[in-house]
Write a protein that holds these residues in place. Sequence first.
Motif, PDB file in Angstrom:
ATOM      1  N   ASP A  95      64.226  -2.582 -51.791  1.00  0.00           N
ATOM      2  CA  ASP A  95      63.986  -1.254 -51.206  1.00  0.00           C
ATOM      3  C   ASP A  95      65.176  -0.325 -51.375  1.00  0.00           C
ATOM      4  OD1 ASP A  95      61.504  -2.104 -50.389  1.00  0.00           O
ATOM      5  OD2 ASP A  95      62.115  -2.527 -48.320  1.00  0.00           O
ATOM      6  N   GLY A  96      66.264  -0.813 -51.954  1.00  0.00           N
ATOM      7  CA  GLY A  96      67.427   0.020 -52.198  1.00  0.00           C
ATOM      8  C   GLY A  96      68.257   0.312 -50.957  1.00  0.00           C
ATOM      9  N   VAL A  97      68.349  -0.623 -50.067  1.00  0.00           N
ATOM     10  CA  VAL A  97      69.153  -0.468 -48.845  1.00  0.00           C
ATOM     11  C   VAL A  97      70.626  -0.430 -49.217  1.00  0.00           C
ATOM     12  CG1 VAL A  97      69.754  -1.608 -46.655  1.00  0.00           C
ATOM     13  CG2 VAL A  97      67.388  -1.593 -47.436  1.00  0.00           C
ATOM     14  N   ALA A  98      71.427   0.239 -48.389  1.00  0.00           N
ATOM     15  CA  ALA A  98      72.862   0.398 -48.650  1.00  0.00           C
ATOM     16  C   ALA A  98      73.553  -0.967 -48.787  1.00  0.00           C
ATOM     17  CB  ALA A  98      73.500   1.194 -47.515  1.00  0.00           C
ATOM     18  N   TRP A  99      74.573  -1.003 -49.659  1.00  0.00           N
ATOM     19  CA  TRP A  99      75.286  -2.251 -49.946  1.00  0.00           C
ATOM     20  C   TRP A  99      75.931  -2.846 -48.705  1.00  0.00           C
ATOM     21  CZ3 TRP A  99      80.336  -2.984 -48.864  1.00  0.00           C
ATOM     22  CH2 TRP A  99      81.107  -1.831 -48.598  1.00  0.00           C
ATOM     23  N   TRP A 100      76.472  -2.009 -47.812  1.00  0.00           N
ATOM     24  CA  TRP A 100      77.133  -2.533 -46.616  1.00  0.00           C
ATOM     25  C   TRP A 100      76.140  -3.263 -45.708  1.00  0.00           C
ATOM     26  CZ3 TRP A 100      75.283  -0.885 -42.027  1.00  0.00           C
ATOM     27  CH2 TRP A 100      74.578   0.318 -42.005  1.00  0.00           C
ATOM     28  N   HIS A 101      74.878  -2.787 -45.692  1.00  0.00           N
ATOM     29  CA  HIS A 101      73.839  -3.446 -44.906  1.00  0.00           C
ATOM     30  C   HIS A 101      73.522  -4.824 -45.506  1.00  0.00           C
ATOM     31  CE1 HIS A 101      70.317  -3.714 -42.281  1.00  0.00           C
ATOM     32  NE2 HIS A 101      69.661  -4.203 -43.334  1.00  0.00           N
ATOM     33  N   LEU A 102      73.398  -4.858 -46.838  1.00  0.00           N
ATOM     34  CA  LEU A 102      73.152  -6.136 -47.522  1.00  0.00           C
ATOM     35  C   LEU A 102      74.327  -7.101 -47.298  1.00  0.00           C
ATOM     36  CD1 LEU A 102      71.677  -4.886 -50.910  1.00  0.00           C
ATOM     37  CD2 LEU A 102      70.436  -5.915 -48.995  1.00  0.00           C
ATOM     38  N   PHE A 103      75.547  -6.571 -47.343  1.00  0.00           N
ATOM     39  CA  PHE A 103      76.741  -7.389 -47.131  1.00  0.00           C
ATOM     40  C   PHE A 103      76.758  -7.972 -45.707  1.00  0.00           C
ATOM     41  CE2 PHE A 103      81.162  -7.825 -45.716  1.00  0.00           C
ATOM     42  CZ  PHE A 103      81.617  -8.743 -46.653  1.00  0.00           C
ATOM     43  N   ALA A 104      76.431  -7.150 -44.727  1.00  0.00           N
ATOM     44  CA  ALA A 104      76.425  -7.597 -43.330  1.00  0.00           C
ATOM     45  C   ALA A 104      75.374  -8.682 -43.120  1.00  0.00           C
ATOM     46  CB  ALA A 104      76.190  -6.423 -42.386  1.00  0.00           C
ATOM     47  N   GLU A 105      74.175  -8.465 -43.635  1.00  0.00           N
ATOM     48  CA  GLU A 105      73.121  -9.467 -43.492  1.00  0.00           C
ATOM     49  C   GLU A 105      73.454 -10.737 -44.275  1.00  0.00           C
ATOM     50  OE1 GLU A 105      69.295  -7.910 -44.503  1.00  0.00           O
ATOM     51  OE2 GLU A 105      69.082  -6.919 -42.564  1.00  0.00           O
ATOM     52  N   GLY A 106      74.027 -10.553 -45.456  1.00  0.00           N
ATOM     53  CA  GLY A 106      74.416 -11.713 -46.262  1.00  0.00           C
ATOM     54  C   GLY A 106      75.474 -12.546 -45.554  1.00  0.00           C
ATOM     55  N   THR A 107      76.424 -11.877 -44.926  1.00  0.00           N
ATOM     56  CA  THR A 107      77.464 -12.582 -44.171  1.00  0.00           C
ATOM     57  C   THR A 107      76.844 -13.370 -43.011  1.00  0.00           C
ATOM     58  OG1 THR A 107      79.094 -10.888 -44.755  1.00  0.00           O
ATOM     59  CG2 THR A 107      79.605 -12.287 -42.868  1.00  0.00           C
ATOM     60  N   ALA A 108      75.914 -12.737 -42.308  1.00  0.00           N
ATOM     61  CA  ALA A 108      75.236 -13.421 -41.201  1.00  0.00           C
ATOM     62  C   ALA A 108      74.479 -14.655 -41.715  1.00  0.00           C
ATOM     63  CB  ALA A 108      74.293 -12.467 -40.484  1.00  0.00           C
ATOM     64  N   GLY A 109      73.817 -14.490 -42.863  1.00  0.00           N
ATOM     65  CA  GLY A 109      73.092 -15.621 -43.456  1.00  0.00           C
ATOM     66  C   GLY A 109      74.029 -16.747 -43.855  1.00  0.00           C
ATOM     67  N   LEU A 110      75.178 -16.382 -44.446  1.00  0.00           N
ATOM     68  CA  LEU A 110      76.154 -17.401 -44.840  1.00  0.00           C
ATOM     69  C   LEU A 110      76.739 -18.122 -43.617  1.00  0.00           C
ATOM     70  CD1 LEU A 110      78.021 -15.640 -47.786  1.00  0.00           C
ATOM     71  CD2 LEU A 110      76.405 -17.560 -47.908  1.00  0.00           C
ATOM     72  N   LEU A 111      76.963 -17.369 -42.551  1.00  0.00           N
ATOM     73  CA  LEU A 111      77.448 -17.999 -41.320  1.00  0.00           C
ATOM     74  C   LEU A 111      76.424 -18.991 -40.766  1.00  0.00           C
ATOM     75  CD1 LEU A 111      79.191 -14.993 -39.526  1.00  0.00           C
ATOM     76  CD2 LEU A 111      80.286 -17.024 -40.518  1.00  0.00           C
ATOM     77  N   ALA A 112      75.152 -18.601 -40.818  1.00  0.00           N
ATOM     78  CA  ALA A 112      74.092 -19.516 -40.357  1.00  0.00           C
ATOM     79  C   ALA A 112      74.070 -20.775 -41.218  1.00  0.00           C
ATOM     80  CB  ALA A 112      72.738 -18.811 -40.380  1.00  0.00           C
ATOM     81  N   LEU A 113      74.183 -20.606 -42.533  1.00  0.00           N
ATOM     82  CA  LEU A 113      74.219 -21.768 -43.427  1.00  0.00           C
ATOM     83  C   LEU A 113      75.465 -22.612 -43.188  1.00  0.00           C
ATOM     84  CD1 LEU A 113      72.890 -20.361 -46.819  1.00  0.00           C
ATOM     85  CD2 LEU A 113      71.779 -21.995 -45.278  1.00  0.00           C
ATOM     86  N   GLY A 114      76.585 -21.935 -42.893  1.00  0.00           N
ATOM     87  CA  GLY A 114      77.807 -22.675 -42.558  1.00  0.00           C
ATOM     88  C   GLY A 114      77.596 -23.534 -41.323  1.00  0.00           C
ATOM     89  N   GLY A 115      76.909 -22.992 -40.332  1.00  0.00           N
ATOM     90  CA  GLY A 115      76.580 -23.766 -39.135  1.00  0.00           C
ATOM     91  C   GLY A 115      75.695 -24.959 -39.461  1.00  0.00           C
ATOM     92  N   VAL A 116      74.744 -24.756 -40.370  1.00  0.00           N
ATOM     93  CA  VAL A 116      73.862 -25.849 -40.795  1.00  0.00           C
ATOM     94  C   VAL A 116      74.687 -26.969 -41.434  1.00  0.00           C
ATOM     95  CG1 VAL A 116      72.078 -26.493 -42.486  1.00  0.00           C
ATOM     96  CG2 VAL A 116      71.791 -24.454 -41.067  1.00  0.00           C
TER      97      VAL A 116
END
Length: 173
Positions: A30-51
């Motif tokens: 959808d062409g969302v801003a890069w900082w939004h993708l970065f923030a969500e990606g970081t949250a996803g990586l943190l969740a995977l780190g917890g896993v």
Amino acid sequence: MNNKDRGILLSTLLLIAAFIATDLVNDSQDGVAWWHLFAEGTAGLLALGGVFYLLKDMIRLKQDLSKAHDRELRLKEEADQWRNQAKAYIDGLSAMIDTQLTNWSLTPAEREVAFLLLKGMSLKDVAAIRGTSEKTARAQSMSIYSKAGLTSRSELSAFFLEDLLPAKEVGNN
């Protein structure tokens, strides 16, 4: 934290990571801003780190449990081996103790109490095992000491164990 709690937390983190990954794909299309993708990606990586942290912890706990189980089996084998090697001596000692208790004119009930005391049972335990009151067990123990010419449980134990355990000579280390 028990295994059920770990499983719930692990499942929750996996679901969060999956939702974030799906949202990242949709947002990037959808062409969302890069900082939004970065923030969500970081949250996803943190969740995977917890896993991965939970998985690592679960594997370590399983290995520790396995080692503890192996150690328990080894110690049981050692104890069984010692008992088997010492069985003749133990049987002989038990018979000799029973003979001495009989020589002291102890009743069968008093002999049973004496054996339980020598095993290290408390008067409360003796009473529970024999189905009597603690007061009865105490009276029987006092009768045992009196008939044997002893004053306490430690003297009763020492009577039978003193010569079995070598004393450390004074001055030798």
